[in-house]
Design a protein around this motif. Structure first.
Motif, PDB file in Angstrom:
ATOM      1  N   LEU A   1     -23.309  -7.641 -22.698  1.00  0.00           N
ATOM      2  CA  LEU A   1     -21.940  -7.326 -23.119  1.00  0.00           C
ATOM      3  C   LEU A   1     -21.882  -7.446 -24.639  1.00  0.00           C
ATOM      4  O   LEU A   1     -22.222  -8.491 -25.201  1.00  0.00           O
ATOM      5  CB  LEU A   1     -20.942  -8.296 -22.470  1.00  0.00           C
ATOM      6  CG  LEU A   1     -19.494  -8.189 -22.963  1.00  0.00           C
ATOM      7  CD1 LEU A   1     -18.907  -6.808 -22.681  1.00  0.00           C
ATOM      8  CD2 LEU A   1     -18.627  -9.269 -22.312  1.00  0.00           C
TER       9      LEU A   1
ATOM     10  N   HIS B   1     -19.930 -14.249 -15.916  1.00  0.00           N
ATOM     11  CA  HIS B   1     -19.044 -13.132 -16.230  1.00  0.00           C
ATOM     12  C   HIS B   1     -18.352 -13.368 -17.572  1.00  0.00           C
ATOM     13  O   HIS B   1     -18.379 -14.462 -18.117  1.00  0.00           O
ATOM     14  CB  HIS B   1     -17.959 -12.981 -15.157  1.00  0.00           C
ATOM     15  CG  HIS B   1     -18.483 -12.416 -13.885  1.00  0.00           C
ATOM     16  ND1 HIS B   1     -19.148 -13.178 -12.964  1.00  0.00           N
ATOM     17  CD2 HIS B   1     -18.447 -11.150 -13.393  1.00  0.00           C
ATOM     18  CE1 HIS B   1     -19.510 -12.418 -11.944  1.00  0.00           C
ATOM     19  NE2 HIS B   1     -19.097 -11.178 -12.181  1.00  0.00           N
TER      20      HIS B   1
ATOM     21  N   THR C   1     -22.362  -3.006 -21.579  1.00  0.00           N
ATOM     22  CA  THR C   1     -20.917  -2.797 -21.697  1.00  0.00           C
ATOM     23  C   THR C   1     -20.533  -3.140 -23.130  1.00  0.00           C
ATOM     24  O   THR C   1     -21.046  -4.116 -23.691  1.00  0.00           O
ATOM     25  CB  THR C   1     -20.140  -3.720 -20.735  1.00  0.00           C
ATOM     26  OG1 THR C   1     -20.646  -3.534 -19.426  1.00  0.00           O
ATOM     27  CG2 THR C   1     -18.642  -3.435 -20.770  1.00  0.00           C
TER      28      THR C   1
ATOM     29  N   VAL D   1     -16.415  -8.769 -16.321  1.00  0.00           N
ATOM     30  CA  VAL D   1     -17.623  -7.991 -16.620  1.00  0.00           C
ATOM     31  C   VAL D   1     -18.817  -8.937 -16.495  1.00  0.00           C
ATOM     32  O   VAL D   1     -18.860  -9.979 -17.149  1.00  0.00           O
ATOM     33  CB  VAL D   1     -17.564  -7.421 -18.064  1.00  0.00           C
ATOM     34  CG1 VAL D   1     -18.858  -6.690 -18.402  1.00  0.00           C
ATOM     35  CG2 VAL D   1     -16.366  -6.508 -18.245  1.00  0.00           C
TER      36      VAL D   1
END
Ligand SMILES: Cc1cc2nc3c(=O)[nH]c(=O)nc-3n(C[C@H](O)[C@H](O)[C@H](O)COP(=O)(O)OP(=O)(O)OC[C@H]3O[C@@H](n4cnc5c(N)ncnc54)[C@H](O)[C@@H]3O)c2cc1C
Length: 415
Positions: free
Chosen positions: A151, A220, A174, A229
């Motif tokens: 991320l 997450h 992401t 996410v």
């Protein structure tokens, strides 16, 4: 200035510090030069840290001036590693190091760079990382294995370069950006949209207008809209703070960046600053700004070295800022302002190769090019010259930029 006892002390051995040290020697400076580095690492180049280094991990390939610095006796540049400068006494012309040692200077150069901004909400999570040092890049590389979930927080050049590298390493990527578009500070909206489409098509999950609220211990991250996410690694790339504390404590004018002129002169006599730590007049905007680019670090260093060795003939640094960013198959290059009152495209975005040129009050003030290096190098010269060439001339695919520049790159007269 050319006496053996004359001592230039440089704090910070990044691109700016190493460049001024080696340039002083190239110009024949005969005094002593000491580079003070808080890092244990031998000096290295930072741009590869978000690019090739993540693929090959080859630290030797990114060392700065290895031949000059490895052979210190030859280059005659003393390098003190793993020992930060902790205080300045401008009156006594002495810098105190972390080990208690004092170094006297005749000229002091602050080249302390910048450090990444952090997100307080995520500061305590062990999965959160920033990317500025070789150590940071090694840590990221270690986690970015097949199928890792990455991320990225921040849609600037570093975040986007990392996203592309993440995909190359078969990670799932992401990217969360708080603004409603990518690269708000460094690229025009049209270019940012082109980049967004490229990254999305390549497989990056981009969430615009979103931020990360929390990183609980369950693997997450939680976004501000409540979305969760999965993330093995969260890399925050949301800009930097200038490492200007030494200057502030010593009473030099600074405001998240040390104020300097075109020779790197600060408000204290004999004390200079260059590179990411400075705030200088940006010729593209007319404002005092930090210009955080590789070329700026070198340009300021060269102007300062010339000033220190031959002040009567030195020319102040006033180059139009430019940078590049490699994002997967895209090479973005940009110079000057990112907005104007008129813009035009040269080339065809559908082909993947084009340049976006900006005009303000009839003058060319900026260019951003995607996979169009040849055009960029020529258009950059028109930006620097403040050319008045019209859009219909430059967007003509038959136009020969080289000959147009020969005719137009001479400095134009004021309006
Ligand atoms: C991952 C990454 C990718 C990049 N990619 C690009 C790119 O593609 N194109 C581009 O144009 N630019 C790029 N840049 C920006 C470019 O690398 C910087 O503008 C440049 O490195 C600035 O050099 P500097 O010497 O001013 O600062 P730095 O490189 O930050 O060096 C400063 C040094 O000073 C040291 N220091 C700080 N305080 C002290 C102290 N008190 N005592 C001793 N030492 C101290 C620091 O530890 C550091 O080693 C990138 C930067 C990063 C981080």
């Amino acid at each position: 200035m050319q006496t053996k006892v004359f001592h230039v002390v440089i704090v910070g051995a990044g691109m700016a510090g190493v460049s001024v040290a080696t340039r002083l020697r190239e110009l024949g400076f005969a005094g002593a030069v000491t580079l003070v580095s808080q890092e244990e690492e031998a000096p290295y180049d930072r741009p590869p840290l978000s690019k090739q280094f993540l693929l090959d991990g080859d630290a030797d390939a990114i060392r700065l001036q290895p031949e000059a610095l490895a052979a210190q006796a030859l280059a005659d540049i003393a390098l003190i590693r793993g020992n930060p400068a902790v205080a300045l006494d401008v009156r006594a012309r002495e810098v105190r190091l972390g080990d208690g040692r004092g170094l006297r200077w005749d000229r002091l150069v602050l080249a302390t760079g910048a450090r990444p901004r952090v997100l307080p909400a995520l500061a305590r999570s062990p999965r959160v990382q920033t990317l500025r040092t070789l150590e940071d890049a090694r840590a990221i590389r270690q986690t970015l294995t097949l199928g890792a979930r990455l991320l990225i927080v921040g849609g600037g050049p570093i975040g986007l370069e990392l996203a592309a590298m993440g995909l190359r390493l078969d990670a799932r990527v992401t990217l969360v950006e708080a603004a409603d578009r990518l690269m708000t500070r460094s690229a025009p909206a049209l270019i940012a949209e082109h980049l967004r489409r490229h990254h999305v098509d390549s497989g990056v999950d981009i969430r615009l207008g979103r931020s990360v609220a929390d990183a609980p211990d369950d693997g997450h991250a939680v976004l501000d809209d409540g979305a969760r996410v999965a993330a093995d690694l969260i890399v925050v790339g949301i800009g930097v703070h200038a490492n200007d504390e030494l200057a502030v404590q010593a009473g030099l004018a600074a405001d998240d960046g040390i104020f300097v002129d075109g020779f790197g002169r600060t408000t204290a006599p004999g004390v200079f600053a260059i590179g990411d730590v400075t705030r200088q007049r940006n010729p593209a905007t007319g404002r005092f700004e930090r210009i955080e680019t590789w070329s700026n670090a070198q340009g300021q260093a060269r102007a300062l070295a010339a000033h220190l060795t031959d002040p009567d003939n030195a020319v102040p640094y006033a180059e139009t800022p430019w940078f590049w960013s490699d994002q997967g198959e895209l090479r973005l290059q940009a110079a000057g302002a990112i907005t104007g009152d008129e813009q035009a495209i040269r080339g065809d975005p559908q082909s993947g190769r084009f340049s976006l040129i900006q005009w303000r009050d009839g003058r060319i003030v900026g260019v951003a090019a995607v996979n169009a290096a040849r055009d960029f190098h020529m258009l950059r010269r028109l930006v620097a010259a403040g050319s008045r060439l019209r859009p219909e001339v430059l967007t003509d695919p038959q136009a020969n930029l080289k000959s147009l520049i020969a005719a137009a790159a001479a400095p134009s007269t004021p309006a």
